[in-house]
Design an enzyme around this catalytic site. Structure first.
Site, short mmCIF file in Angstrom:
data_model
loop_
_atom_site.label_atom_id
_atom_site.label_comp_id
_atom_site.label_asym_id
_atom_site.label_seq_id
_atom_site.Cartn_x
_atom_site.Cartn_y
_atom_site.Cartn_z
N SER A 149 0.86 -1.19 0.00
CA SER A 149 0.00 0.00 0.00
C SER A 149 0.89 1.24 0.00
O SER A 149 2.06 1.17 -0.36
CB SER A 149 -0.93 -0.04 1.22
OG SER A 149 -1.91 0.97 1.11
N ASN A 150 0.36 2.37 0.37
CA ASN A 150 1.16 3.60 0.40
C ASN A 150 0.69 4.50 1.54
O ASN A 150 -0.22 4.15 2.29
CB ASN A 150 1.09 4.31 -0.95
CG ASN A 150 -0.34 4.67 -1.32
OD1 ASN A 150 -1.00 5.43 -0.61
ND2 ASN A 150 -0.84 4.09 -2.39
#
Ligand code: CTP
Length: 406
Positions: free
Chosen positions: A213-214
């Site tokens: 993810s980020n």
């Protein structure tokens, strides 16, 4: 900026910081605003209605069931006649009541009845501020579209303690009021329009317990959704996993992966405007493991990634293309060049370009410095809160649709 002609309603809560509200009234009036004050019962223990009335030039309102004022200016009128309502100090108790929609005194009845922008200036002991209940209530207020200034760090007036809980200084509150008035959307500028907003990160599973993810917090995208709703639009918010509550009154669809986000976005069409603020993971893992993966004797792990669908580009090239398609570009270098290239590549109408290099604190932070890249050129916007960026963007969208007769 002048506040000439603006009508402010100041709700004074019962905390030691109430003494600063006297200075606040003076400063607001100096800028040309008229100030009406409402005092809670507890506030009157800290400052007297006489002092407050002397500074506002009008007797403060204190009672929900006051025969004289109910016939004259009752709580509904007080709620509606203000351009902005300021709650200072906003105590833990007052915020808890607001977050839960209680209305058992004049202050809370006004706050429940109003559709006007509300600014809270929390003030309390640091232990009360950091208590999960207060944090929960505060997060709910922000999700409900209420603006906040402070609390600041520093020494408490009533004890030797230091920590977060001091009410923002009157000058800071005045600046926040000015900002709020500047960004307050016209309540009906997007009336009758459907707006799609994507927000937050996506999560691409590696196995049932791990993912890629980020750092996106969703704050900017959620602020855009709230601003569009405040401008009268019917908003569909498609959100990746974020720690923000669903904004009140907005249809929020929760997704995890880019593929799910794309499906939900296409299902939301047709819309008049699409604003893709999500930080979509660029890659997904081919063949995510169905069971939790085990370490393999210290050997390296190879993950095979393939590109995710581009939601912005898909919407911009869709047969049901919205009238206006807006993307965001998170960049850490050559911001404008990259944003211009993205505008062309993705086929959208505008790109809101922002610098997300770690030193800017944009990811997860409250402020944002953006540039609006359109086919006509680039506009540099000042550094402002994510709420203000959202308000300015929504105003630009409403103006553009109106000018184009769309
Ligand atoms: N976007 C999207 N779907 C993707 C990737 C990006 O809808 N799969 C959208 C984002 O919501 C944003 C814009 O495209 O509005 C730009 O996102 P950004 O991450 O800056 O660009 P990328 O296309 O991912 O390009 P790169 O990572 O190479 O800079």
């Amino acid at each position: 900026m002048s506040l000439a002609g603006k009508k402010l309603l100041l709700i004074i809560g019962g905390g030691i910081a109430a003494y600063k509200s006297l200075d606040l009234i003076r400063r607001l009036r100096e800028r040309g605003a008229s100030v009406r004050a409402v005092m809670t019962g507890a506030a009157q223990e800290f400052v007297t209605p006489l002092s407050v009335g002397a500074l506002t030039g009008e007797k403060p309102f204190t009672e929900l069931f006051d025969a004289a004022s109910e016939f004259d200016v009752g709580h509904i009128r007080l709620a509606r006649e203000a351009d902005v309502i300021v709650v200072a100090p906003a105590t833990a108790d007052l915020m808890a009541k607001m977050a839960n929609g209680l209305a058992n005194d004049l202050a809370t009845a006004i706050l429940l009845a109003t559709h006007r922008p509300v600014l809270v200036a929390p003030a309390m002991n640091p232990a009360m501020w950091t208590h999960p209940a207060t944090q929960r209530n505060f997060a709910q207020l922000i999700a409900d579209g209420i603006s906040a200034i402070g609390p600041n760090q520093g020494e408490m007036a009533e004890s030797n303690e230091t920590g977060t809980g001091r009410m923002a200084e009157p000058v800071e509150i005045v600046a926040a009021v000015e900002n709020l008035i500047a960004i307050a959307p016209d309540k009906s500028s997007l009336k009758g329009k459907r707006v799609l907003v994507t927000s937050g990160p996506t999560r691409e599973p590696i196995d049932p317990v791990r993912f890629i993810s980020n750092q996106s917090s969703g704050k900017q995208g959620h602020a855009v959704a709230r601003a569009a709703a405040a401008a009268g639009a019917e908003v569909v918010l498609i959100s990746g996993p974020v720690e923000l509550p669903d904004p009140s009154g907005i249809k929020t669809i929760h997704v995890n992966t880019a593929a799910e986000m794309l499906k939900a976005a296409e299902a939301a069409l047709p819309v008049d405007v699409a604003i893709c603020a999500a930080a979509v993971a660029d890659w997904k893992i081919d063949d995510a493991a169905p069971e939790k993966m085990k370490k393999a004797n210290g050997g390296p792990l190879t993950l095979c990634l393939s590109e995710n669908p581009d939601i912005l580009s898909t919407i911009a090239h869709h047969k049901r293309r919205p009238k206006l398609v807006v993307g965001f570009a998170a960049e850490t270098e050559k911001i404008l060049d990259n944003a211009k290239a993205k505008l062309a590549k993705k086929g959208c109408d505008w790109i809101v370009a922002n610098d997300v290099s770690p030193e800017t604190g944009v990811f997860g932070g409250e402020r944002n410095t953006v540039h609006l890249v359109t086919r006509e050129g680039v506009e540099d916007w000042p550094t402002q809160s994510k709420e203000a960026v959202a308000g300015a963007l929504v105003r630009r969208i409403a103006d553009t649709l109106k000018r184009a007769g769309k």
